[in-house]
Write an enzyme that holds these catalytic residues in place. Structure first.
Site, PDB file in Angstrom:
ATOM      1  N   PHE A 124     -16.602  -6.265 -17.783  1.00 53.46           N
ATOM      2  CA  PHE A 124     -16.028  -6.311 -16.438  1.00 53.46           C
ATOM      3  C   PHE A 124     -15.419  -7.688 -16.166  1.00 53.46           C
ATOM      4  O   PHE A 124     -16.067  -8.709 -16.375  1.00 53.46           O
ATOM      5  CB  PHE A 124     -17.108  -5.990 -15.394  1.00 53.46           C
ATOM      6  CG  PHE A 124     -16.585  -6.079 -13.981  1.00 53.46           C
ATOM      7  CD1 PHE A 124     -15.581  -5.215 -13.537  1.00 53.46           C
ATOM      8  CD2 PHE A 124     -17.070  -7.030 -13.104  1.00 53.46           C
ATOM      9  CE1 PHE A 124     -15.085  -5.311 -12.250  1.00 53.46           C
ATOM     10  CE2 PHE A 124     -16.581  -7.129 -11.810  1.00 53.46           C
ATOM     11  CZ  PHE A 124     -15.583  -6.265 -11.382  1.00 53.46           C
ATOM     12  N   MET A 485      19.842 -18.101  -3.495  1.00 50.48           N
ATOM     13  CA  MET A 485      20.404 -18.549  -4.770  1.00 50.48           C
ATOM     14  C   MET A 485      20.886 -17.368  -5.614  1.00 50.48           C
ATOM     15  O   MET A 485      21.907 -17.446  -6.299  1.00 50.48           O
ATOM     16  CB  MET A 485      19.361 -19.379  -5.549  1.00 50.48           C
ATOM     17  CG  MET A 485      19.909 -20.007  -6.807  1.00 50.48           C
ATOM     18  SD  MET A 485      21.354 -21.045  -6.486  1.00 50.48           S
ATOM     19  CE  MET A 485      20.602 -22.649  -6.348  1.00 50.48           C
TER      20      MET A 485
HETATM   21  C1  LIG Z   1       8.391 -16.540  -8.906  1.00 51.57           C
HETATM   22  C2  LIG Z   1       9.885 -16.421  -8.972  1.00 51.57           C
HETATM   23  N1  LIG Z   1      10.478 -15.212  -8.907  1.00 51.57           N
HETATM   24  C3  LIG Z   1      11.825 -15.104  -8.966  1.00 51.57           C
HETATM   25  C4  LIG Z   1      12.611 -16.218  -9.084  1.00 51.57           C
HETATM   26  C5  LIG Z   1      14.130 -16.093  -9.150  1.00 51.57           C
HETATM   27  N2  LIG Z   1      14.761 -16.762  -8.004  1.00 51.57           N
HETATM   28  C6  LIG Z   1      15.259 -18.012  -8.075  1.00 51.57           C
HETATM   29  S1  LIG Z   1      15.853 -18.563  -6.619  1.00 51.57           S
HETATM   30  C7  LIG Z   1      15.507 -17.113  -5.853  1.00 51.57           C
HETATM   31  C8  LIG Z   1      15.800 -16.934  -4.391  1.00 51.57           C
HETATM   32  C9  LIG Z   1      14.909 -17.734  -3.536  1.00 51.57           C
HETATM   33  O1  LIG Z   1      15.041 -17.359  -2.203  1.00 51.57           O
HETATM   34  P1  LIG Z   1      14.532 -18.281  -1.031  1.00 51.57           P
HETATM   35  O2  LIG Z   1      13.180 -18.790  -1.323  1.00 51.57           O
HETATM   36  O3  LIG Z   1      14.720 -17.579   0.254  1.00 51.57           O
HETATM   37  O4  LIG Z   1      15.492 -19.547  -1.149  1.00 51.57           O
HETATM   38  P2  LIG Z   1      17.073 -19.649  -0.834  1.00 51.57           P
HETATM   39  O5  LIG Z   1      17.784 -19.571  -2.152  1.00 51.57           O
HETATM   40  O6  LIG Z   1      17.446 -18.526   0.073  1.00 51.57           O
HETATM   41  O7  LIG Z   1      17.209 -21.000  -0.217  1.00 51.57           O
HETATM   42  C10 LIG Z   1      14.942 -16.208  -6.761  1.00 51.57           C
HETATM   43  C11 LIG Z   1      14.553 -14.817  -6.430  1.00 51.57           C
HETATM   44  C12 LIG Z   1      11.931 -17.456  -9.180  1.00 51.57           C
HETATM   45  N3  LIG Z   1      12.596 -18.590  -9.353  1.00 51.57           N
HETATM   46  N4  LIG Z   1      10.595 -17.536  -9.082  1.00 51.57           N
END
Ligand SMILES: Cc1ncc(C[n+]2csc(CCOP(=O)(O)OP(=O)(O)O)c2C)c(N)n1
Ligand SMILES: [Mg+2]
Length: 589
Positions: A124, A485
């Site tokens: 477990f 992004m």
């Molecule tokens: C754990 C994780 N999952 C997916 C990604 C891919 N990823 C990079 S930037 C991003 C968007 C981030 O969105 P947000 O936090 O709202 O920031 P913004 O770009 O809108 O400022 C994603 C999904 C990542 N870097 N980390």
């Protein structure tokens, strides 16, 4: 490392759990971020016996706890410690361990394990966490004999903090925690293949670097996280001041040299400044100090610094010639190398036209955004926060995405360890727990997590930790209602097709990119109510006129505070060199 002979005489018998915790005390650990469970309960019981010496903080998720340990380590330079139970607790540590491996951050991750008699039986909550982490930790231990424990603890701290720092995992089965023994604290470390002390540049290598500098006309210093990790920021500043060589920094190196310093070219790479990328493209000598030629810096590595002689100094020999061949490859602690260089370097003769050229690029192609926008642009919010916090002790953390890159571009970092960023792994959810760890280390500092709405959600449960443990972290959520992004890449490279990057309900036209292109007022979720539910003070703003008053209110607030800033999502992080590209592919608009 401390050894205690007293302990031998006064405590003849100690449990494995007590040995481990006492050993943490001996190694100077002040705080442990620990989430309990069946296989780690004896460790927690022991922690209560040492509560006057070690603070134990209960995170609300092991990922939060492990990133808090990493934030503590990044802000202080001391090893951070986190703890979890076996199975799901241990696997929840994995992301932070990988994150620390890529950014060379010293943490000690301790996991409980099922009892030794049942290891390998799918008992477990059993996961073979040492096997899981083999490729993402600097080192790892499964403790099968209590007699090994003092030695393992000493080795773990030694390995985590010396040479190129990194995460060390200690997996300790429950029966080893419970059994007792007469402790021999003075057990010798047994690390025959681990010889970090030898990595010091030799005098003739230092002379070769100085000669290369003397003969160059267009030198550029490319400084990275290694400067900060080796505590060499002062030596670096002295080197820049003496030689007059312009300096650009990696994402991990920000703060090594003040961004408002006279020779700063700010960050280079994919979202670096135009002037730093031009300078690297045209330099005749690239001094790559404490860097690893990451692809987010180099793009097409063959076209990176194409005309330059390359001096690469890094403590890890496996980084030398890994991505880019160096003309002068030197495996050395960078603090030592800079100290020695500073004894012999002089102002570089005849580089004035080059320095002027760099200043010209900086003046004519600055980092910029539309300052007259009617809405609150994220870049503007960061710029204002930077101004408001310039004269106080401030530590900034971020999530991952556009807000992260804009913070790197527009926050004026002045000193090392002021900037906590998940650089190599790029882990969303890093910002809040990392800020938490830094705030625990520096209770009187202003610690601000500049986060994205997507990233904040990933460890939002740590609001509870901040409230319950009196950790007065501030969060500025740059809320664009999107995974910004990814949206930017959709817009630039995928014809704007929205593919699961809108963070509100899926029936909203924006979810398919079918909005009217204007400012989207609907925000989901309601971060203010969420934060208030956790006991935080919180406020949302969307009017530009409210920005500075709201930031001021946040800064002056006594406890944890969330400022939700509603921003448009149409902004792109610029400049940008597309992945695998070079300066000639640079996108400015
Ligand atoms: C754990 C994780 N999952 C997916 C990604 C891919 N990823 C990079 S930037 C991003 C968007 C981030 O969105 P947000 O936090 O709202 O920031 P913004 O770009 O809108 O400022 C994603 C999904 C990542 N870097 N980390
Ligand atoms: Mg976002």
């Amino acid at each position: 490392m401390t050894t205690s002979t007293d302990a031998k005489t006064t405590t003849p018998l100690l449990t494995g759990a007590d040995i481990l915790v006492q050993s943490l005390v001996q190694h100077g650990v002040e705080v442990v971020f620990a989430y309990p469970g069946g296989a780690s309960m004896p460790l927690h019981q022991a922690l209560t016996r040492y509560s006057d010496q070690i603070r134990t903080i209960l995170p609300r998720h092991e990922q939060g706890g492990s990133f808090a340990a990493a934030g503590y380590a990044r802000a202080t330079g001391k090893p951070g410690v986190c703890m979890a139970t076996s199975g799901p607790g241990a696997t929840n540590l994995v992301t932070a361990i990988a994150d620390c491996k890529l950014d060379s951050i010293p943490i000690i991750a301790i996991s409980g394990q099922v009892g030794t008699p049942v290891i390998g039986t799918d008992a477990f909550q059993e996961t073979p966490i040492v096997e899981v982490c083999r490729g993402i930790s600097k080192h790892h231990y499964l403790v099968t004999d209590i007699a090994d424990l003092p030695r393992i603890m000493s080795e773990a701290f030694h390995i985590a903090t010396t040479g190129r720092p990194g995460p060390v995992l200690i997996d300790i089965p429950k029966d080893v925690q419970l059994t007792s023994t007469e402790v021999k604290w003075d057990a010798k470390m047994q690390l025959p293949g681990y010889r970090v002390g030898q990595r010091l540049a030799r005098a003739e290598q230092i002379k070769q670097v100085a000669a290369a500098i003397e003969h160059s006309k267009r030198p550029v210093l490319y400084a990275g996280g290694g400067i900060i990790l080796s505590d060499a920021s002062d030596e670096l500043r002295q080197f820049v001041e003496t030689t007059g060589i312009p300096i650009t920094m990696t994402l991990m190196g920000l703060g090594a040299y003040p961004s408002d310093g006279p020779l700063s070219l700010d960050m280079l790479g994919m979202h670096g400044s135009i002037y730093s990328n031009y300078a690297v493209n045209e330099c005749d000598l690239l001094l790559a100090f404490g860097v690893r030629f990451d692809d987010r810096v180099t793009g097409n590595v063959a076209k990176f610094a194409p005309n330059a002689k390359i001096v690469h100094i890094d403590i890890d020999p496996s980084e030398i010639n890994k991505n880019k061949e160096a003309h002068l490859p030197i495996a050395s602690d960078i603090k030592h190398a800079l100290t020695e260089l500073n004894k012999i370097v002089k102002p570089v003769e005849g580089i004035e036209p080059w320095v002027e050229q760099c200043q010209h690029w900086k003046k004519t192609e600055p980092l910029k955004y539309d300052e007259n926008a009617t809405r609150i642009l994220p870049q503007h919010a960061i710029t204002e926060l930077s101004k408001l916090t310039a004269d106080r002790e401030t530590i900034i953390s971020v999530g991952v995405g556009q807000h992260q890159m804009w913070t790197a571009q527009f926050y004026k970092f002045k000193r090392p360890r002021q900037w906590l960023v998940s650089g190599g792994l790029g882990t969303m959810g890093f910002g809040l727990p990392a800020a938490m760890g830094a705030q625990v280390a520096y209770p009187d500092a202003l610690v601000v997590d500049i986060d994205g709405d997507g990233s904040l959600m990933m460890n939002i449960q740590e609001f509870a930790t901040c409230h319950c443990e009196d950790i007065p972290v501030k969060v500025v959520c740059l809320n664009n209602q999107h995974l910004g992004m990814v949206v930017q890449w959709e817009d630039r490279f995928m014809g704007g097709n929205r593919a699961h990057t809108y963070l509100g309900p899926i029936h909203h036209p924006e979810a398919k990119g079918k909005g009217d292109g204007g400012f989207v007022d609907e925000r989901y979720p309601d971060y203010v109510t969420i934060a208030q539910g956790f006991g935080w003070t919180a406020r949302t703003i969307s009017d530009k006129a409210d920005l500075v008053p709201a930031l001021t209110e946040m800064i002056d607030h006594d406890g944890p505070y969330l400022l939700d800033v509603q921003t448009p999502y149409q902004e792109h992080v610029l400049p940008m060199i597309p992945a695998g590209g070079s300066v000639k592919d640079l996108i400015k608009e």
